[in-house]
Design an enzyme around this catalytic site. Structure first.
Site, mmCIF file in Angstrom:
data_model
loop_
_atom_site.group_PDB
_atom_site.id
_atom_site.type_symbol
_atom_site.label_atom_id
_atom_site.label_comp_id
_atom_site.label_asym_id
_atom_site.label_seq_id
_atom_site.Cartn_x
_atom_site.Cartn_y
_atom_site.Cartn_z
ATOM 1 N N ASP A 59 -1.092 -25.819 37.641
ATOM 2 C CA ASP A 59 -1.671 -24.733 37.813
ATOM 3 C C ASP A 59 -3.207 -24.704 37.560
ATOM 4 O O ASP A 59 -3.743 -24.009 36.703
ATOM 5 C CB ASP A 59 -1.052 -23.566 36.972
ATOM 6 N N GLU A 236 2.532 -17.149 46.072
ATOM 7 C CA GLU A 236 2.043 -16.980 44.586
ATOM 8 C C GLU A 236 0.782 -17.881 44.414
ATOM 9 O O GLU A 236 0.338 -18.540 45.434
ATOM 10 C CB GLU A 236 3.118 -17.429 43.824
#
Length: 768
Positions: A59, A236
């Site tokens: 991420d 997402e």
């Protein structure tokens, strides 16, 4: 009105100690401190960029600090096998190629008090707002609620990219209960500061979809009602950039963390509004049940799978780059603790082709040495200490070398007007197609800073940041374009100014973070500029300060995609006009199919190949030797919005009941998507898939088969189409060289409500 962030900073001294002075008004120069060495010239890098210090670095978020370093942040995972979970991580690089680890964001003793003791901290998003660094992050469990997994977003601020971080004292928005129980995924924050001064926070994923909310003046609390901008069950990891008047929402799709069968990838849609609706290149909405999305990056058959959850940066030349995590399909798990995926950070060039972003012109994630981003200046400029090194030559007024005592910029260049007029400096002659980037501030909130390319004088172009008029202005002769600055833009704090002269226009952008946001942007078509001319920089009416100054040749954009595989002549055709060809054989069947009128009708049942049951019928035949294309046309009315898990029908590549690939339109909760899935047995049984689309009642599906000449490995590239003419590329899955897969069709996944898949044909084609 200034935000409270900015108002608080205004109480701090903007102290700048002068270390060197060169003054046309007669001041004596002081001794210069030795300048730091310039960043290395662009070379190469090799993925993963985090390999020197981490097995996993997921991420990723990135920003260039005012100190000239690039900082790379990651979610809370162990860096290495057997290591402790860190509370989010930070690394840094001078050249965007070689990275070194710095530390964690939070220690165990300074975690936000409002987070539960068991909470994880995920997916940081880093920005620079009002003179300080602002980090948004996911909190998986709050102390105020006894329920677990009541996800929400936290925010902390710091004077430097490495802290110390001060949490705001509470969530940005409250946990959101889901209609069926539990909580919506209030995760994966991403900030966008728009040119009207509004701050938007994008958040969410899968269970609930991606949403956007406005923030208050402090940036710490959501205001108003959030707006959902993607389908409930698809995306997402949002990241939004503004380009040419469009807002591009990029999000990741599919399971992030299914080990060796992870099909995670990135898609995008765009809108004229930050609130959407966002649509893909065919006009299909990311918020539709038959969900759209233009593919930005997907796995291509090399070692990297599960490519997604990304950030975007722009290098000194203007080239965009995507940083994202990925999984090595042959080394998918940390050795210890079990169940944690190895997701190191990769970096690849992101091109803009026909108005849409795509990684490596569509080639996907890279292996081996790649040309590195441009991170250093040309023309002898020392980017992190612009007044040193002789790269700036004084023309008038004062060029002084100072120190940023209030922030983290370190050495800065001061342009101080003299009694006889502006302070002006120039560079050595620069290329005609040139890009200038600098951190700029006007500490007296007065006067203006001007950058002139191709001049000064005609046909030069002036780009003026004007504190008095509160605007960004681009001028060539009598031709003027201007944009007002947001009310909250405090020019006494650092802003990123870029000026690009290229392709018959000069584009100026003022940005808070330099990450796809824009406080103001002006584009002026211009007459021809000189082949080479110095860049002139000037401060008028009051002092201007510069840092991280680069002047380089503007990048040469890639404008054509790499060639996609093509389907050639038909070598086998099953049109279902009579008896099945003798080469077909049933697996777990036969199914209750009906042949007639040139089609095969196949009522769906609840049988499936995924998992341990292995009872789904399939119609298979031997695959041809060498390269080929497998194709079918199937009609499967799946409706919209309702839950019909997991009805599907399409193509199957079968090397075994636990080692297969399948491509089909499928109903996944409330969405309808194209799934290219894989099941394999390796240290257990694993299933994962790549998701694309959109779907129609009638879908055209293709699998392009090639063989790796070095290893003999089978590679299958997916593509889908709603009309048989316009094809969307998908991902690539592989099967081992020692397998002999059969090919064919299947249907199943759910018997309620009753529906029948109708196959019009199955074709095998040459690879064109």
């Amino acid at each position: 009105m200034q935000s409270r962030f900015v108002a608080a900073l205004a109480t701090l001294a903007l102290g700048v100690g002068t270390a060197l002075l060169s003054d046309g008004g007669g001041a004596e120069p002081a001794a210069a401190a030795p300048p730091p060495p310039p960043a290395p010239a662009p070379g190469t890098y090799t993925n993963p960029v985090t390999e020197p210090f981490a097995d996993t670095y997921a991420d990723p978020a990135v920003i260039r600090g005012k100190d000239g370093w690039w900082y790379l942040y990651a979610t809370s995972d162990p860096l290495v096998s057997g290591g402790p979970f860190g509370n989010m991580h930070v690394a840094r690089s001078r050249d965007l190629a070689a990275w070194e680890y710095v530390g964690t964001i939070f220690d165990e003793g300074d975690l936000p008090a409002w987070a539960a003791e068991e909470s994880f901290f995920w997916a940081p998003d880093i920005r620079y707002v009002g003179g300080q660094y602002v980090m948004y992050y996911t909190v998986t469990d709050t102390a105020a609620n006894p329920d677990p997994w009541d996800y929400t977003i936290g925010v902390a601020t710091a004077p430097t990219p490495t802290g110390p971080w001060t949490d705001s004292g509470g969530p940005v928005l409250d946990p959101r209960p889901a209609p069926g129980g539990g909580y919506l995924n209030t995760i994966d924050p991403a900030l966008l500061s728009d040119d009207d001064g509004t701050q938007y926070l994008y958040f969410g994923g899968f269970n609930g979809g991606i949403w956007v909310t406005e923030l208050d003046e402090t940036g710490t609390r959501a205001v108003g009602e959030p707006t959902r901008v993607t389908a409930n069950d698809r995306y997402e990891g949002a990241f939004v950039v503004k380009r040419d008047g469009w807002y591009y929402l990029m999000g990741s799709s599919a399971n992030c963390c299914a080990g060796p069968v992870t099909g995670y990838s990135v898609y995008t849609g765009r809108s004229r509004s930050p609130l959407g609706p966002f649509v893909d290149h065919e006009g299909v909405g990311l918020d539709a049940s038959r969900v759209g999305g233009t593919q930005v990056v997907a796995q291509n058959g090399n070692r990297w799978i599960g490519v997604g959850h990304h950030a975007v940066l722009t290098d000194a030349s203007g080239q965009d780059w995507m940083l994202y995590h990925a999984i090595d399909r042959d080394d998918a798990w940390l050795d210890e603790p079990g169940g944690v995926n190895r997701r190191p950070t990769l970096m690849d060039r992101m091109d803009w082709i026909d108005g849409w972003p795509v990684v490596n012109a569509g080639a996907g994630p890279s292996e081996g040495p790649q040309p590195a981003p441009v991170a250093a200046s040309e023309l002898g400029l020392v980017s992190v200490d612009p007044a040193s090194g002789g790269g700036l030559r004084r023309v008038a007024g004062t060029l002084a070398r100072g120190t940023d005592d209030a922030g983290d910029a370190g050495a800065v260049a001061r342009l101080v007007p003299g009694r006889r007029g502006p302070a002006e400096v120039r560079t050595a002659p620069a290329p005609r197609d040139v890009r200038l980037e600098a951190d700029v501030r006007l500490p007296e909130d007065a006067g203006s800073f001007t950058a002139t390319v191709g001049g000064p004088g005609r046909p030069g172009v002036d780009v003026r940041l004007d504190a008095d008029a509160r605007e960004l202005v681009v001028t060539q002769g009598h031709r003027v374009r201007r944009a007002a600055l947001p009310d909250g833009a405090d020019l006494t704090t650092w802003h990123v100014l870029t000026v690009t002269a290229d392709d018959g226009a000069v584009v100026a952008r003022l940005s808070s973070s330099g990450l796809g946001d824009a406080d103001a942007e002006v584009r002026l078509p211009v007459a021809g500029l000189p082949r080479r001319a110095p860049v002139h920089l000037a401060a008028t009416g009051a002092e201007a300060q510069l840092d991280n100054l680069t002047v380089v040749a503007a990048h040469d954009p890639v404008t054509e995609r790499v060639a996609e595989p093509r389907a050639g002549a038909v070598t086998f055709a099953e049109d279902f006009s009579g008896e099945l060809d003798a080469g077909w054989a049933w697996l777990h069947g036969p199914a209750d199919v009906t042949l007639g009128d040139g089609s095969l009708a196949w009522p769906l049942t609840g049988h499936d190949l995924v998992g341990e049951a292995n009872d789904a019928p399939a119609l298979l035949r031997d695959a041809p030797e060498g390269d080929y294309v497998l194709e079918t046309t199937v009609t499967l009315p799946l409706g919209e919005d309702t839950v019909r898990n997991y009805q599907q029908a399409g193509l199957l590549v079968h090397a075994g009941d636990d080692d297969f690939l399948r491509l089909s339109p499928v109903s996944i909760w409330q969405t309808r998507q194209v799934e290219f899935g894989k099941e394999l047995t390796a240290d257990g049984r694993w299933w994962g898939g790549h998701l694309s689309g959109p779907v129609a009642d009638t879908m055209h599906l293709r699998l392009f088969h090639t063989t790796d000449p070095a290893t003999g490995e089978h590679r299958f590239r997916a593509a889908s189409s709603r009309d048989g003419r316009n094809w969307r590329p998908g991902a690539t899955w592989t099967l081992p060289a020692d397998t002999d897969p059969r090919i064919g069709i299947y249907a199943g996944g759910g018997a309620s409500p009753a529906v029948t898949a109708v196959f019009d044909e199955v074709l095998v084609r040459e690879l064109g």
